[in-house]
Design a protein around this motif. Sequence first.
Motif, PDB file in Angstrom:
ATOM      1  N   LEU A 134      50.525 -61.008  98.312  1.00 11.52           N
ATOM      2  CA  LEU A 134      50.576 -62.383  98.798  1.00 11.52           C
ATOM      3  C   LEU A 134      49.347 -62.687  99.649  1.00 11.52           C
ATOM      4  N   PRO A 158      49.369 -68.202 104.821  1.00 12.07           N
ATOM      5  CA  PRO A 158      49.807 -69.460 104.212  1.00 12.07           C
ATOM      6  C   PRO A 158      50.100 -70.519 105.258  1.00 12.07           C
ATOM      7  N   HIS A 173      46.480 -70.848 100.366  1.00 10.52           N
ATOM      8  CA  HIS A 173      47.346 -69.668 100.443  1.00 10.52           C
ATOM      9  C   HIS A 173      48.799 -70.057 100.187  1.00 10.52           C
ATOM     10  N   ASN A 226      51.097 -68.656  97.213  1.00 10.71           N
ATOM     11  CA  ASN A 226      52.278 -67.883  97.571  1.00 10.71           C
ATOM     12  C   ASN A 226      53.569 -68.497  97.045  1.00 10.71           C
ATOM     13  N   ILE A 255      55.906 -66.059  95.067  1.00  8.65           N
ATOM     14  CA  ILE A 255      57.225 -65.696  95.607  1.00  8.65           C
ATOM     15  C   ILE A 255      58.326 -66.037  94.612  1.00  8.65           C
ATOM     16  N   PRO A 280      57.229 -58.076  97.578  1.00  9.16           N
ATOM     17  CA  PRO A 280      55.997 -58.618  98.164  1.00  9.16           C
ATOM     18  C   PRO A 280      55.241 -57.576  98.977  1.00  9.16           C
ATOM     19  N   VAL A 283      51.617 -57.389 101.653  1.00 10.64           N
ATOM     20  CA  VAL A 283      50.666 -58.214 102.391  1.00 10.64           C
ATOM     21  C   VAL A 283      49.781 -57.308 103.230  1.00 10.64           C
ATOM     22  N   ILE A 333      57.785 -63.814 105.237  1.00 15.77           N
ATOM     23  CA  ILE A 333      58.103 -63.094 104.002  1.00 15.77           C
ATOM     24  C   ILE A 333      59.602 -62.783 103.925  1.00 15.77           C
TER      25      ILE A 333
END
Length: 247
Positions: free
Chosen positions: A51, A55, A67, A71, A75, A86, A88, A144
Amino acid sequence: AGLNVIAVEFGNEVYSGTQANFVFDVYKNWFEPLRLLMETNYPQIPCLVFLAPRPKDSGVLGGRNDHKTFNDVAITYINSKANLHPTVHIYLNDRECPVTANPVTPVIFNTSTDYPELEDYYLTLYGQANANYINLWESTLNYIKTKCPTKQLHVTEWGFDNYGDIKNTLGTGAIAWKIWNTYGKDERITSLLQHNGISMAGPGMIFPVHPKYDTPSEGLNKRRVDYWLYKLYRSLSGKKTLSSEIT
């Protein structure tokens, strides 16, 4: 043989403006053949979809709309498949670790002398980082967790990016220690991997010297503050130990 593969990460930074230009379908088309191969041959190994880290709707300082757009689609894709999770990368930079305006005056250190100005300087750096790093981590992880409520959560790189004068201080070691102990206890986090010096990308336990401060010979990695802190600790006699989650 002999390796325990806990997950396979797809994409890393290829979602970015210079590769997929934050278009998820471009990014997905690159890794989809590998995902299908993994699903067929290694269905027990989790697959991770990268991701974008800042964002707009995450509450992270400097959050970006491109972002968020990337995402949102990523997602939805992750949540649609049982074996996708996910991942990151979380890097503190000078937005989270502001630098002091006035550098401390260099001194020749003597172990029998107290240097309150040095203590104040490092405590200031540590205080700045400590006050700001938590928002980046908490905002990113909460974002997230909310978007992917049933998924594993992987932080496959974390460390310190462009953080100015706080680089190579006791403050960075203290913040790293705090991150390990805080988020190492989080049951939703499956991977918590501090960036290391294998890559020339930058910071970690051992990483290349920044050209602003020193020039490594032939691009060799240099051991920095965390390494020396732990080495010093191991060499001390009569040291005291505190209970810790870190082995």
